[in-house]
Design a protein around this motif. Structure first.
Motif, mmCIF file in Angstrom:
data_model
loop_
_atom_site.group_PDB
_atom_site.id
_atom_site.type_symbol
_atom_site.label_atom_id
_atom_site.label_comp_id
_atom_site.label_asym_id
_atom_site.label_seq_id
_atom_site.Cartn_x
_atom_site.Cartn_y
_atom_site.Cartn_z
ATOM 1 N N LYS A 297 5.123 -3.186 -5.766
ATOM 2 C CA LYS A 297 6.003 -1.636 -6.321
ATOM 3 C C LYS A 297 5.930 -1.467 -8.289
ATOM 4 C CE LYS A 297 9.771 -3.902 -5.318
ATOM 5 N NZ LYS A 297 9.580 -5.217 -4.123
ATOM 6 N N CYS B 70 5.846 7.029 -3.896
ATOM 7 C CA CYS B 70 3.940 6.820 -4.338
ATOM 8 C C CYS B 70 3.508 7.959 -5.061
ATOM 9 C CB CYS B 70 3.406 6.234 -2.633
ATOM 10 S SG CYS B 70 3.652 4.576 -2.441
ATOM 11 N N ALA C 207 6.717 10.124 -0.672
ATOM 12 C CA ALA C 207 5.443 9.981 -0.979
ATOM 13 C C ALA C 207 5.098 11.214 -1.242
ATOM 14 C CB ALA C 207 4.900 8.986 -0.180
ATOM 15 N N THR D 79 4.306 3.567 -6.836
ATOM 16 C CA THR D 79 3.228 3.382 -7.217
ATOM 17 C C THR D 79 2.284 4.988 -7.546
ATOM 18 O OG1 THR D 79 3.140 0.731 -6.808
ATOM 19 C CG2 THR D 79 1.363 2.079 -6.338
#
Length: 191
Positions: free
Chosen positions: A119, A74, A45, A104
């Motif tokens: 997702k 993400c 992330a 995402t």
């Protein structure tokens, strides 16, 4: 009782407020990122708290509430626009019990409480997602979209699909709390 989800103790840092942040996550500008507590930031992330407004010294704050789950890979970065010739970033506020699926990209201005984002989604700049909304997997939400409370959006571009039940708040809250409780450290030396 659901099975625990084990993670390597060496891979995650646990803060005083119970946040669990992967060492493989990129937290840029941590002084400008506020985590409410009991939030899980997964491997890969990227949270960009290092992006500034044009006037120096005005950092843009990204705040996440309690029990937020940020999926693997993400990308969360504050929304930006050019206004009167100046390029500016703006704050991003995310409420409690928000689950953001893997892969995402989020550039929303505001995400309410008890929100599920699937997702492989793209949440466009300055989007506002109200409480208890759900974004289906693979949805692309155009910039400046306002997603009403208790609504499901899906598709590319994301469109309203249906109203969600009044119980959505309890369902999402139970999901995020259960996930956090199941997310347990595992030390292979303890076998």
């Amino acid at each position: 009782m659901e099975q625990p989800i084990y993670y390597s103790k060496a891979e995650y840092i646990e803060t005083d407020t119970g946040n669990k942040v992967s060492r493989r996550a990129t937290i840029a500008g941590p002084q400008n990122i506020i985590l409410g507590g009991k939030t899980v930031i997964s491997s890969g992330a990227i949270i960009r708290g290092d992006l500034r407004r044009t006037n120096p010294g005005h950092a843009v704050v990204i705040s996440l509430g309690r029990y937020c789950l940020v999926g693997e890979n993400c990308v969360m970065r504050p929304p930006y626009k050019t206004y009167r010739g100046n390029f500016n970033y703006y704050p991003m506020k995310i409420g409690d019990h928000v689950h953001i699926g893997a892969n995402t990209v989020v550039e929303a201005a505001i995400i309410g409480n008890h929100v599920e984002i699937g997702k492989n989604c793209v949440i466009g700049k300055f989007t506002t997602i109200k409480d208890c909304a759900k974004i289906a997997d693979n949805t692309i939400v155009p910039p400046n979209t306002v997603i009403p409370a208790l609504s499901l959006f899906a598709g590319s571009p994301g469109r309203f699909m249906e109203d969600l039940p009044e119980s959505t708040q309890e369902i999402v809250e139970a999901h995020t709390k259960t996930y956090y409780t199941r997310f347990q450290p595992f030390d292979p030396r303890e076998r």
